[in-house]
Design an enzyme around this catalytic site. Structure first.
Site, PDB file in Angstrom:
ATOM      1  N   THR A 121       0.766  -1.223  -0.104  1.00 57.22           N
ATOM      2  CA  THR A 121       0.094  -0.216  -0.107  1.00 57.22           C
ATOM      3  C   THR A 121       1.077   0.954  -0.095  1.00 57.22           C
ATOM      4  OG1 THR A 121      -1.391   0.957   1.396  1.00 57.22           O
ATOM      5  CG2 THR A 121      -0.521  -0.485   2.585  1.00 57.22           C
ATOM      6  N   ASP A 122       0.407   2.506  -0.599  1.00 55.82           N
ATOM      7  CA  ASP A 122       0.704   3.387   0.002  1.00 55.82           C
ATOM      8  C   ASP A 122       1.209   4.005   1.212  1.00 55.82           C
ATOM      9  OD1 ASP A 122      -1.933   4.680  -0.456  1.00 55.82           O
ATOM     10  OD2 ASP A 122      -1.625   5.684  -1.957  1.00 55.82           O
ATOM     11  N   GLU A 123       0.323   3.369   1.734  1.00 53.62           N
ATOM     12  CA  GLU A 123      -0.055   4.047   3.303  1.00 53.62           C
ATOM     13  C   GLU A 123       2.044   3.909   4.072  1.00 53.62           C
ATOM     14  OE1 GLU A 123      -2.838   3.575   5.522  1.00 53.62           O
ATOM     15  OE2 GLU A 123      -4.347   3.042   4.232  1.00 53.62           O
ATOM     16  N   TYR A 148      -1.166  -0.839  11.383  1.00 50.91           N
ATOM     17  CA  TYR A 148      -1.737  -1.434  10.439  1.00 50.91           C
ATOM     18  C   TYR A 148      -0.616  -1.235   8.867  1.00 50.91           C
ATOM     19  CZ  TYR A 148      -3.057  -1.465   4.694  1.00 50.91           C
ATOM     20  OH  TYR A 148      -3.205  -1.627   3.926  1.00 50.91           O
ATOM     21  N   LYS A 152       2.646  -3.508   7.085  1.00 50.60           N
ATOM     22  CA  LYS A 152       2.993  -3.716   5.812  1.00 50.60           C
ATOM     23  C   LYS A 152       4.123  -3.127   4.903  1.00 50.60           C
ATOM     24  CE  LYS A 152       0.514  -4.516   2.974  1.00 50.60           C
ATOM     25  NZ  LYS A 152       0.305  -5.655   2.785  1.00 50.60           N
TER      26      LYS A 152
HETATM   27  P1  NAD Z   1      -9.658  -7.808   3.017  1.00 53.90           P
HETATM   28  O1  NAD Z   1      -9.280  -7.121   4.155  1.00 53.90           O
HETATM   29  O2  NAD Z   1     -11.014  -7.120   1.976  1.00 53.90           O
HETATM   30  O3  NAD Z   1      -9.129  -9.037   2.302  1.00 53.90           O
HETATM   31  C1  NAD Z   1      -7.900  -9.919   3.380  1.00 53.90           C
HETATM   32  C2  NAD Z   1      -8.161 -11.386   2.869  1.00 53.90           C
HETATM   33  O4  NAD Z   1      -6.954 -11.715   3.278  1.00 53.90           O
HETATM   34  C3  NAD Z   1      -9.514 -11.766   2.891  1.00 53.90           C
HETATM   35  O5  NAD Z   1     -10.108 -12.796   2.492  1.00 53.90           O
HETATM   36  C4  NAD Z   1      -9.248 -12.284   4.685  1.00 53.90           C
HETATM   37  O6  NAD Z   1     -10.434 -14.074   5.088  1.00 53.90           O
HETATM   38  C5  NAD Z   1      -7.799 -12.728   4.574  1.00 53.90           C
HETATM   39  N1  NAD Z   1      -6.742 -12.664   5.267  1.00 53.90           N
HETATM   40  C6  NAD Z   1      -6.567 -12.534   6.582  1.00 53.90           C
HETATM   41  N2  NAD Z   1      -5.394 -12.555   7.336  1.00 53.90           N
HETATM   42  C7  NAD Z   1      -5.125 -14.129   6.461  1.00 53.90           C
HETATM   43  C8  NAD Z   1      -4.324 -14.871   7.274  1.00 53.90           C
HETATM   44  N3  NAD Z   1      -3.891 -15.035   8.421  1.00 53.90           N
HETATM   45  N4  NAD Z   1      -4.348 -16.279   6.435  1.00 53.90           N
HETATM   46  C9  NAD Z   1      -4.471 -15.983   5.442  1.00 53.90           C
HETATM   47  N5  NAD Z   1      -5.757 -15.170   4.696  1.00 53.90           N
HETATM   48  C10 NAD Z   1      -6.055 -13.913   5.772  1.00 53.90           C
HETATM   49  O7  NAD Z   1      -8.522  -7.015   1.884  1.00 53.90           O
HETATM   50  P2  NAD Z   1      -7.565  -6.187   0.759  1.00 53.90           P
HETATM   51  O8  NAD Z   1      -8.536  -4.473   0.718  1.00 53.90           O
HETATM   52  O9  NAD Z   1      -8.464  -6.982  -0.586  1.00 53.90           O
HETATM   53  O10 NAD Z   1      -6.985  -5.718   0.374  1.00 53.90           O
HETATM   54  C11 NAD Z   1      -6.081  -7.038  -0.231  1.00 53.90           C
HETATM   55  C12 NAD Z   1      -4.341  -6.558  -0.268  1.00 53.90           C
HETATM   56  O11 NAD Z   1      -3.718  -4.880  -1.068  1.00 53.90           O
HETATM   57  C13 NAD Z   1      -3.396  -6.556   1.518  1.00 53.90           C
HETATM   58  O12 NAD Z   1      -2.647  -6.684   1.499  1.00 53.90           O
HETATM   59  C14 NAD Z   1      -3.407  -4.779   1.760  1.00 53.90           C
HETATM   60  O13 NAD Z   1      -2.963  -3.916   2.520  1.00 53.90           O
HETATM   61  C15 NAD Z   1      -3.838  -4.420   0.112  1.00 53.90           C
HETATM   62  N6  NAD Z   1      -4.137  -3.351  -0.299  1.00 53.90           N
HETATM   63  C16 NAD Z   1      -5.024  -2.903  -0.609  1.00 53.90           C
HETATM   64  C17 NAD Z   1      -6.052  -1.586  -0.135  1.00 53.90           C
HETATM   65  C18 NAD Z   1      -7.247  -0.707  -0.694  1.00 53.90           C
HETATM   66  O14 NAD Z   1      -7.867   0.645  -0.986  1.00 53.90           O
HETATM   67  N7  NAD Z   1      -8.032  -1.368   0.102  1.00 53.90           N
HETATM   68  C19 NAD Z   1      -4.708  -0.751  -1.191  1.00 53.90           C
HETATM   69  C20 NAD Z   1      -3.636  -0.606  -1.479  1.00 53.90           C
HETATM   70  C21 NAD Z   1      -3.144  -2.277  -0.724  1.00 53.90           C
HETATM   71  O1  TDX Z   2     -16.727   5.207   7.505  1.00 54.20           O
HETATM   72  C1  TDX Z   2     -15.346   6.322   7.417  1.00 54.20           C
HETATM   73  N1  TDX Z   2     -15.638   7.662   7.494  1.00 54.20           N
HETATM   74  C2  TDX Z   2     -14.075   8.756   7.175  1.00 54.20           C
HETATM   75  O2  TDX Z   2     -14.541   9.398   7.049  1.00 54.20           O
HETATM   76  C3  TDX Z   2     -14.266   5.155   7.382  1.00 54.20           C
HETATM   77  C4  TDX Z   2     -14.660   3.714   6.994  1.00 54.20           C
HETATM   78  C5  TDX Z   2     -12.859   6.390   7.225  1.00 54.20           C
HETATM   79  N2  TDX Z   2     -13.024   7.850   6.686  1.00 54.20           N
HETATM   80  C6  TDX Z   2     -12.000   8.030   5.943  1.00 54.20           C
HETATM   81  C7  TDX Z   2     -10.666   7.742   6.714  1.00 54.20           C
HETATM   82  C8  TDX Z   2      -9.610   7.436   5.559  1.00 54.20           C
HETATM   83  O3  TDX Z   2      -9.379   9.400   5.349  1.00 54.20           O
HETATM   84  O4  TDX Z   2     -11.883   7.836   4.428  1.00 54.20           O
HETATM   85  C9  TDX Z   2     -10.392   7.752   4.249  1.00 54.20           C
HETATM   86  C10 TDX Z   2     -10.567   6.366   3.731  1.00 54.20           C
HETATM   87  O5  TDX Z   2     -10.230   5.661   4.653  1.00 54.20           O
HETATM   88  P1  TDX Z   2     -10.794   3.979   4.593  1.00 54.20           P
HETATM   89  O6  TDX Z   2     -11.343   3.473   3.813  1.00 54.20           O
HETATM   90  O7  TDX Z   2     -10.774   3.273   6.209  1.00 54.20           O
HETATM   91  O8  TDX Z   2      -9.109   3.688   3.738  1.00 54.20           O
HETATM   92  P2  TDX Z   2      -7.310   4.045   4.374  1.00 54.20           P
HETATM   93  O9  TDX Z   2      -7.651   4.760   5.504  1.00 54.20           O
HETATM   94  O10 TDX Z   2      -7.647   4.760   3.616  1.00 54.20           O
HETATM   95  O11 TDX Z   2      -6.725   2.175   4.226  1.00 54.20           O
HETATM   96  C11 TDX Z   2      -7.531   1.847   2.542  1.00 54.20           C
HETATM   97  O12 TDX Z   2      -6.183   2.904   1.340  1.00 54.20           O
HETATM   98  C12 TDX Z   2      -5.119   1.989   1.627  1.00 54.20           C
HETATM   99  C13 TDX Z   2      -7.760   0.425   3.180  1.00 54.20           C
HETATM  100  O13 TDX Z   2      -8.500   0.319   3.682  1.00 54.20           O
HETATM  101  C14 TDX Z   2      -6.012   0.207   3.641  1.00 54.20           C
HETATM  102  O14 TDX Z   2      -5.884  -1.293   2.735  1.00 54.20           O
HETATM  103  C15 TDX Z   2      -5.368   0.193   2.088  1.00 54.20           C
HETATM  104  O15 TDX Z   2      -3.987   0.179   1.958  1.00 54.20           O
END
Ligand code: NAD
Ligand code: TDX
Length: 336
Positions: A121-123, A148, A152
């Site tokens: 992630t870019d975080e 988190y 990462k």
């Molecule tokens: P998600 O939470 O929707 O899915 C995570 C999956 O991993 C789930 O199916 C969960 O059951 C599984 N999991 C969790 N713990 C586990 C374990 N111990 N063993 C096996 N499986 C396990 O997450 P997502 O949003 O799909 O994110 C996927 C990846 O992308 C992550 O590595 C996250 O850091 C990265 N990422 C997410 C975002 C975003 O905006 N969602 C952005 C950039 C990077």
């Molecule tokens: O109810 C809300 N109200 C609100 O203002 C929630 C759930 C979030 N927020 C804000 C927090 C953040 O500034 O919105 C923004 C986005 O929040 P999230 O959806 O929780 O995402 P973020 O914290 O930015 O992280 C996401 O992007 C990077 C993913 O959850 C991560 O897994 C990924 O790495």
């Protein structure tokens, strides 16, 4: 035949990846390893259930990981605890899955000389300020803010160290915020959409000024496929659409698309350590690998996503109840 192990393939991004891989690359044999935590859902894979092998299990289980990696050519590692708010409430599962789980995979790919792509992630880079147009690059110093993002960042460092010290064949990608179908209702966009659809006023943290760069999950996964095909081993690639929006703008757009007044939301106490702005420079991915995001209009991608949540109420209804109960029981602690 390529044998691909996809960890976290029952989650949001992983399930979209598996579904599109089955459609586009039918010669691959895909095994999904997923622990089915609250965030994983086997229904996310039902359209391709007959085309893949599904193993319910934990990346923190070294014997299981060893056995599955041994029978694979490539591992794509999505599995993670992924929600910042949860990590502030209870960081322990984040250490276990994101750090120990990645360590187990690294040890196994080292033993069997298997190619690894690590999804990050870019975080990990921390926050940018609101009053510049600076963007993260592959060279930006790591500076994570939340438990988190710290886990990462740790996992990225482990991948880099295993590459340098042991010469494993690995690549890393750091993507901006994703949106699209199958995203858990704890995250901003699906939380807001499902709140409006169930008569709850969306909750915006702080003043809603924080900025995120919204990338459609299909564009993220297309980038991952390009990196798997042509990425340089040992390299990192940033992925981001360039579509920056403040949380207030995202909220107002969702309200407009759902025919609600623009101010039909509440400002609530801020997330502790809340990063102000994320934005990536994905020049390397675009020029070296030819990636171009297909969803270059955030509003129309958002409209499609709203349609998906409207049409798939049964997918999210139960999770919505449990998630809102979890948020109500654990409101963000006041920022110091
Ligand atoms: P998600 O939470 O929707 O899915 C995570 C999956 O991993 C789930 O199916 C969960 O059951 C599984 N999991 C969790 N713990 C586990 C374990 N111990 N063993 C096996 N499986 C396990 O997450 P997502 O949003 O799909 O994110 C996927 C990846 O992308 C992550 O590595 C996250 O850091 C990265 N990422 C997410 C975002 C975003 O905006 N969602 C952005 C950039 C990077
Ligand atoms: O109810 C809300 N109200 C609100 O203002 C929630 C759930 C979030 N927020 C804000 C927090 C953040 O500034 O919105 C923004 C986005 O929040 P999230 O959806 O929780 O995402 P973020 O914290 O930015 O992280 C996401 O992007 C990077 C993913 O959850 C991560 O897994 C990924 O790495």
């Amino acid at each position: 035949m390529d044998r691909i192990l996809v960890t976290g393939g029952a989650g949001f991004i992983g399930a979209n990846f598996v579904q599109s891989s089955v459609r586009r690359l039918p010669h691959q044999r895909i095994t999904v390893l997923d622990a089915l935590t609250y965030a994983g859902d086997r229904r996310n894979l039902s359209p391709v259930a007959d085309d893949i092998e599904f193993v319910e299990g934990d990346v923190a289980d070294p014997e299981l990981v060893d056995r599955l990696v041994k029978q694979s050519d490539t591992v794509v590692h999505f599995a993670a605890e992924s929600h910042v708010d949860n990590s502030i409430g209870d960081p322990a599962p984040f250490i276990r899955t994101n750090v120990v789980g990645t360590f187990n995979l690294l040890e196994a790919v080292r033993r069997y000389d298997v190619r690894l792509h690590h999804i990050s992630t870019d975080e990990v880079f921390g926050a940018l300020s609101l009053d510049t147009d600076t963007r993260f690059t592959e060279e930006t110093r790591y500076d994570p803010s939340s438990p988190y993002s710290a886990t990462k960042a740790s996992s990225d460092h482990l991948v880099r160290a295993w590459t340098r010290s042991y010469g494993i064949a690995a690549t890393i990608s750091n993507c901006a915020n994703n949106y699209g179908p199958y995203q858990h209702v704890e995250k901003l966009i699906p939380r807001h959409i499902t709140s409006v659809l169930t008569g709850i006023r969306p909750k915006v943290y702080g003043a809603g000024a924080n900025v995120r760069e919204w990338t459609h999950v299909d564009d993220h996964n297309a980038a991952v496929q390009l990196i798997l095909q042509n990425g340089r081993l040992g390299d990192t690639y940033l992925i981001g659409s360039g579509q920056e929006r403040s949380n207030k703008q995202v909220t107002e757009t969702i309200l407009r698309l759902l025919h609600q007044p623009p101010d039909a939301y509440d400002l609530v106490p801020d997330r502790p350590g809340h990063d102000l702005r994320y934005a990536t420079n994905s020049h390397k991915l675009r020029t070296d690998l030819g990636w171009t995001p297909q969803y270059d209009d955030f509003e129309s991608g958002l409209a499609n996503t709203i349609t998906w949540y409207r049409e798939n109420r049964s997918w999210w209804q139960t999770a919505k109840l449990t998630t809102e109960a979890r948020y109500a029981a654990n409101p963000p602690p006041a920022n110091s």
